[in-house]
Design an enzyme around this catalytic site. Sequence first.
Site, mmCIF file in Angstrom:
data_model
loop_
_atom_site.group_PDB
_atom_site.id
_atom_site.type_symbol
_atom_site.label_atom_id
_atom_site.label_comp_id
_atom_site.label_asym_id
_atom_site.label_seq_id
_atom_site.Cartn_x
_atom_site.Cartn_y
_atom_site.Cartn_z
ATOM 1 N N LYS A 171 0.427 -1.554 -0.240
ATOM 2 C CA LYS A 171 0.391 0.196 -0.249
ATOM 3 C C LYS A 171 0.739 1.193 0.002
ATOM 4 O O LYS A 171 2.159 1.363 0.694
ATOM 5 C CB LYS A 171 -1.197 0.041 1.513
ATOM 6 C CG LYS A 171 -1.840 -1.375 0.809
ATOM 7 C CD LYS A 171 -2.878 -0.826 2.715
ATOM 8 C CE LYS A 171 -3.778 -2.127 2.549
ATOM 9 N NZ LYS A 171 -4.560 -1.820 4.465
ATOM 10 N N HIS A 174 2.428 6.481 3.013
ATOM 11 C CA HIS A 174 2.374 8.208 2.498
ATOM 12 C C HIS A 174 2.592 8.780 3.542
ATOM 13 O O HIS A 174 3.333 9.054 4.648
ATOM 14 C CB HIS A 174 0.554 7.986 2.794
ATOM 15 C CG HIS A 174 0.237 7.112 4.424
ATOM 16 N ND1 HIS A 174 0.466 7.926 5.278
ATOM 17 C CD2 HIS A 174 -0.534 6.543 4.020
ATOM 18 C CE1 HIS A 174 -0.622 6.959 6.124
ATOM 19 N NE2 HIS A 174 -0.993 5.760 5.693
ATOM 20 N N HIS A 177 3.438 8.319 7.075
ATOM 21 C CA HIS A 177 4.575 7.425 7.591
ATOM 22 C C HIS A 177 5.627 8.122 7.316
ATOM 23 O O HIS A 177 6.302 8.360 8.360
ATOM 24 C CB HIS A 177 4.097 6.771 6.345
ATOM 25 C CG HIS A 177 3.770 4.933 6.745
ATOM 26 N ND1 HIS A 177 2.163 4.970 5.347
ATOM 27 C CD2 HIS A 177 3.272 4.666 7.398
ATOM 28 C CE1 HIS A 177 1.447 4.291 5.864
ATOM 29 N NE2 HIS A 177 1.461 3.774 6.788
HETATM 30 N N1 ARG Z 1 0.659 -0.144 9.663
HETATM 31 C C1 ARG Z 1 0.014 0.504 10.564
HETATM 32 C C2 ARG Z 1 -0.611 1.861 8.806
HETATM 33 O O1 ARG Z 1 -0.029 1.931 8.280
HETATM 34 C C3 ARG Z 1 0.347 1.522 11.057
HETATM 35 C C4 ARG Z 1 0.894 0.368 12.140
HETATM 36 C C5 ARG Z 1 1.204 1.344 14.043
HETATM 37 N N2 ARG Z 1 1.793 0.910 14.808
HETATM 38 C C6 ARG Z 1 1.046 -0.546 15.358
HETATM 39 N N3 ARG Z 1 1.595 -1.300 15.844
HETATM 40 N N4 ARG Z 1 -0.470 -0.299 15.269
HETATM 41 O O2 ARG Z 1 -2.319 2.309 9.478
#
Ligand code: ARG
Length: 639
Positions: A171, A174, A177
């Site tokens: 994905k 963005h 991130h």
């Molecule tokens: N991968 C997730 C996202 O892009 C964020 C993860 C954040 N970390 C966690 N431990 N939930 O939305």
Amino acid sequence: MALPRLLKHITETRLMPAWRQVYGELDGDLERMLWCLRFSPVRKRTEIASPPLRINAEDLRSCDLFPETMPKGKREGVIAKMDNACAKLNADLPAQERTKVSAKNGMLSIQLHPKIYTQAVVQDILTMKETYGSQGHVHSFIRPHPLSNKVLPARYGHRVLVEYSSPNIAKPFHAGHLRSTLIGNTIANLNKVFGNKVTKVNYLGDWGTQFGLLGVGFRKMGDQSLLKEQPIAHLYDIYVKMQTLIKSEEVATDGNIHKELAMHQQALAFFKSMEQGDEEALNFWQTCCNLSIEEFEAMYKKLGVRFDVYEGESMYYKKGLSLVKMVDEKGLLQTHQDTHVQFAEFLDPKSNELIRSSLLKSDGSTLYITRDLAAILDRKTKYKFDRIHYVVDQSQSDHFRAMFGLLRALGFRWADKPLDEMHVAFGRVAGMSSRKGNAVLLSDIIAEASSRMQQVMNDKETTKITDPDLLKQTAERLGIAAVIVQDLKNKRLTGYNFDWNKILTFTGDTGVFLMYTHARLCSLIRNCDIPLTELEMYEEGAAPLYPLDVLLEPEAIRLSRHLARFNEAVHDAHSKLEPCVVVHYLFTLGHLSSKALDALRVQGEPHQLALPRLALFQCSRVVMAAGLHLIGIEPIDQM
Ligand code: ARG
């Protein structure tokens, strides 16, 4: 304010004997107070003529360095005695000495003559070099606490886990991130400065139905060589096309019976086969992950970011099941009658809020929160962290509230910390796009920053660099600094609009301006005929040939006063978990440096003037570099 030499001056020379006289009867308390003084950030500013050192009674009261065991009443008593004693102390100081001490309304104020002040600052920085304001700096203040015998201030020497970046495979990476990456990196750096043992974790979104979509999509339209060359872009492309395909099927069937759709059905089946351990499906998944991580790493390297550990949600879908068992054993698990979804319903012991959170889908597979819960328990065992920071978009705050609430309901006392410490949330960025479009790939942003910067440098003829490779490299580093600073200069929770035109200018509060200031200081030092070794004269113990007490111009005093506050900014940024404090400190440093550069000539001046000035500029450079490093920027020496 925590300047060793300055405080040494106060505590060990003129003032100390006087303090001792007055405070003789206080002994331990006096020691402790001075100890606090060494750590307390100083907030109040006054006129530049006498750079003040002010300690607010409030600071002393709330100072985490007062031993917890000290009764509040006694603390107040100490402060009151301090108030009284200062009056006597002042009377004892020779009239011609401009260093003044006063304590009114619980505010202890020590005003030093600028001569003493600038000298102390410059010598401190030249002696400590890169460690000024960093771990080495902090170390130099560490003495056992006189009463508790504790050597370390709060927040020092802890095990800290910072989880940040955490993009999803296939994905888009963005703007959220990117923000997480930059804020998290700075928070990790700040923690290191305070002598904590930091583990930096990247928690990849590498599990979920999107892999079903990709698995099916790749069979249809995948290209092995494209996958190797640009895995992130290729996988994302497939992901988008598959979504469009599914949408068109939906339209074709009037949006009804979603579940009957062929493509969607196939995707679900593919993901299910992954969860059941199908080797071919898992091989495909593993390849996607490996190639994506490789590409991420190259990007992270450009951003000056490095992780200790890569974790993924995939590591926790099985362990999530044991977590659900634990919830069940606590009597907190329920099953929804109609949907068969299993959820936890519990009272958060901290907030008394009733929370309901789904843990297993009807087909028995885990959810995002289930995996997160399994992950944090695993990390607690593995890293034994004292503190954990999840640097994640504020839109996930309900998720973290539920997660920590459930941990507390399960009896994990360590989850009883403030939510805003554990979930380091941040606001949204709007308008971060590249010429290629809106789906932001990190590589596109970096490439765009670099090419735009090169354009700016060429157009404005601002560069002296002629070697095309070096020019390209410099433009890339400037572009990246611009993106980083644009992001970190905002308070975390404030969203902002990303604007390419604003971030690439040499003046104003930009990353380019900070880099430019550093390069300008470097070039001054490079181009004057004084070898840097001459400055070593000013270091610890040496008797300088030319005294520093000529640094009396307002520009010099203002600059040195700001330099002295670096530690304070670092301290503040760390305790508030706000990188913007460091960035704003650096903006001011940049402006004060350029004013000083304009006003205080070095070239062509006699040595007794040139050398102290050069020493001051070298200090500016050292602190600018240290600050840039903290926010993840490698400073440049020329441009
Ligand atoms: N991968 C997730 C996202 O892009 C964020 C993860 C954040 N970390 C966690 N431990 N939930 O939305």
